[in-house]
Design an enzyme around this catalytic site. Structure first.
Site, PDB file in Angstrom:
ATOM      1  N   PRO A 107      -5.056  -6.376 -25.108  1.00 38.17           N
ATOM      2  CA  PRO A 107      -4.502  -5.321 -25.966  1.00 38.17           C
ATOM      3  C   PRO A 107      -3.830  -5.878 -27.220  1.00 38.17           C
ATOM      4  O   PRO A 107      -3.509  -5.126 -28.140  1.00 38.17           O
ATOM      5  CB  PRO A 107      -3.493  -4.616 -25.059  1.00 38.17           C
ATOM      6  CG  PRO A 107      -3.188  -5.586 -23.970  1.00 38.17           C
ATOM      7  CD  PRO A 107      -4.422  -6.405 -23.776  1.00 38.17           C
TER       8      PRO A 107
ATOM      9  N   GLU B 176      -0.719 -10.435 -15.290  1.00 37.63           N
ATOM     10  CA  GLU B 176       0.159 -10.280 -16.460  1.00 37.63           C
ATOM     11  C   GLU B 176      -0.500 -10.763 -17.747  1.00 37.63           C
ATOM     12  O   GLU B 176      -0.065 -10.413 -18.833  1.00 37.63           O
ATOM     13  CB  GLU B 176       1.465 -11.052 -16.222  1.00 37.63           C
ATOM     14  CG  GLU B 176       2.565 -10.758 -17.219  1.00 37.63           C
ATOM     15  CD  GLU B 176       3.049  -9.306 -17.155  1.00 37.63           C
ATOM     16  OE1 GLU B 176       3.583  -8.828 -18.166  1.00 37.63           O
ATOM     17  OE2 GLU B 176       2.869  -8.667 -16.094  1.00 37.63           O
TER      18      GLU B 176
ATOM     19  N   ARG C  90     -27.270  -2.447 -28.057  1.00 37.43           N
ATOM     20  CA  ARG C  90     -28.064  -1.379 -28.666  1.00 37.43           C
ATOM     21  C   ARG C  90     -28.380  -1.652 -30.138  1.00 37.43           C
ATOM     22  O   ARG C  90     -29.215  -0.972 -30.733  1.00 37.43           O
ATOM     23  CB  ARG C  90     -27.353  -0.033 -28.505  1.00 37.43           C
ATOM     24  CG  ARG C  90     -26.066   0.117 -29.263  1.00 37.43           C
ATOM     25  CD  ARG C  90     -25.278   1.337 -28.806  1.00 37.43           C
ATOM     26  NE  ARG C  90     -26.094   2.542 -28.778  1.00 37.43           N
ATOM     27  CZ  ARG C  90     -26.367   3.286 -29.845  1.00 37.43           C
ATOM     28  NH1 ARG C  90     -25.887   2.928 -31.013  1.00 37.43           N
ATOM     29  NH2 ARG C  90     -27.107   4.366 -29.736  1.00 37.43           N
TER      30      ARG C  90
ATOM     31  N   ASP D 150     -25.711   6.594 -36.486  1.00 38.67           N
ATOM     32  CA  ASP D 150     -24.633   6.780 -35.517  1.00 38.67           C
ATOM     33  C   ASP D 150     -23.292   6.887 -36.234  1.00 38.67           C
ATOM     34  O   ASP D 150     -23.106   6.342 -37.326  1.00 38.67           O
ATOM     35  CB  ASP D 150     -24.550   5.589 -34.549  1.00 38.67           C
ATOM     36  CG  ASP D 150     -25.627   5.644 -33.485  1.00 38.67           C
ATOM     37  OD1 ASP D 150     -26.286   6.688 -33.359  1.00 38.67           O
ATOM     38  OD2 ASP D 150     -25.803   4.631 -32.788  1.00 38.67           O
TER      39      ASP D 150
END
Length: 245
Positions: free
Chosen positions: A89, A116, A154, A169
């Site tokens: 993150p 962690e 893709r 897209d």
């Protein structure tokens, strides 16, 4: 494209790699996915991969040794070092632009963390990219790794049935994608826009471009700042703003 995935839970990938576009790409030899449980590289008696953090604190930290040794093993017969990507993150937010960048490499190594987090030496001396899926925390890096594998695959030649499928897209052209319709033309009184039934391709292209601009302006106006816009696009957007006043 070869994906090497370092994970403590390789079984999580089995369904993902067996179905839909990823399954077909594997069957056709367009994508290779190697799932490596880095626990097997642990040098401890009980094959532990985590330990308590120096300085105290809650949670356990993934040890450097199993992951460094696993990557060393993967690179033994590799001529050119591939990107080594940590799911975290704390990383750079993933985007279509990043997917396109990564699709230019023939080989990626994906590190899926748990507990962690990683020993900081992995981050400082091993990985080349840190990628985040958004401003939230997941239990592990497996789901982000699947997202990267899917979005990158893709973009590879021949993976999609129609090689132009990804061109329009959302985000590929800098805008959100225009609306799509299929048969029947009238469903419960809800009709397909007449322009799409006209057969006039130039007018259809213009309508689709305007719909993409309209949808982006309504939902993600921030994207317009970095999109490549024509003078006709800008004129359309100015009219939208004028109509709102």
């Amino acid at each position: 494209m070869r994906f090497d995935v370092l994970t403590l839970f390789p079984e999580m990938f089995h369904g993902f790699l067996s179905h839909s576009i990823m399954g077909r790409a594997k069957e056709r030899g367009l994508v290779e996915a190697n799932l490596i449980n880095f626990r097997q590289f642990s040098d401890s008696k009980h094959h532990t991969v985590d330990d308590t953090p120096y300085g105290g604190g809650g949670g356990m930290v993934l040890r450097a040794q199993p992951i460094f040794d696993a990557v060393d093993h993967l690179l033994e017969n590799v001529a050119e070092r591939p990107p080594i990507i940590m799911m975290t993150p704390q990383g750079e937010p993933f985007s279509q632009e990043k997917a396109e960048e990564l699709s230019q490499f023939p080989h990626l190594i994906l590190l899926c963390g748990h507990y962690e987090g990683f020993d900081e030496r992995i981050r400082e001396h091993l990985v080349t990219h840190e990628i985040s899926m958004g401003d939230y925390v997941l239990t592990g890096g497996e789901l982000p790794a699947m997202i990267i594998m899917d979005s990158v695959s893709r973009l590879l030649p021949e993976v999609l049935g129609n090689p132009n499928s990804h061109v329009d897209d959302s985000f590929s052209m800098g805008l959100l994608e225009y609306p799509h319709y299929t048969k029947p033309a009238d469903y419960r009184g809800m009709k397909v826009p007449d322009i799409l039934l006209s057969g006039h391709h130039a007018k259809i292209d213009k309508w689709r471009r305007e719909q993409a601009l309209l949808r982006t302006w309504k939902r993600r106006p921030d994207l317009l700042k970095s999109s490549i816009l024509t003078e006709e696009d800008r004129k359309f957007l100015r009219q939208l703003k004028a109509d709102q006043v």
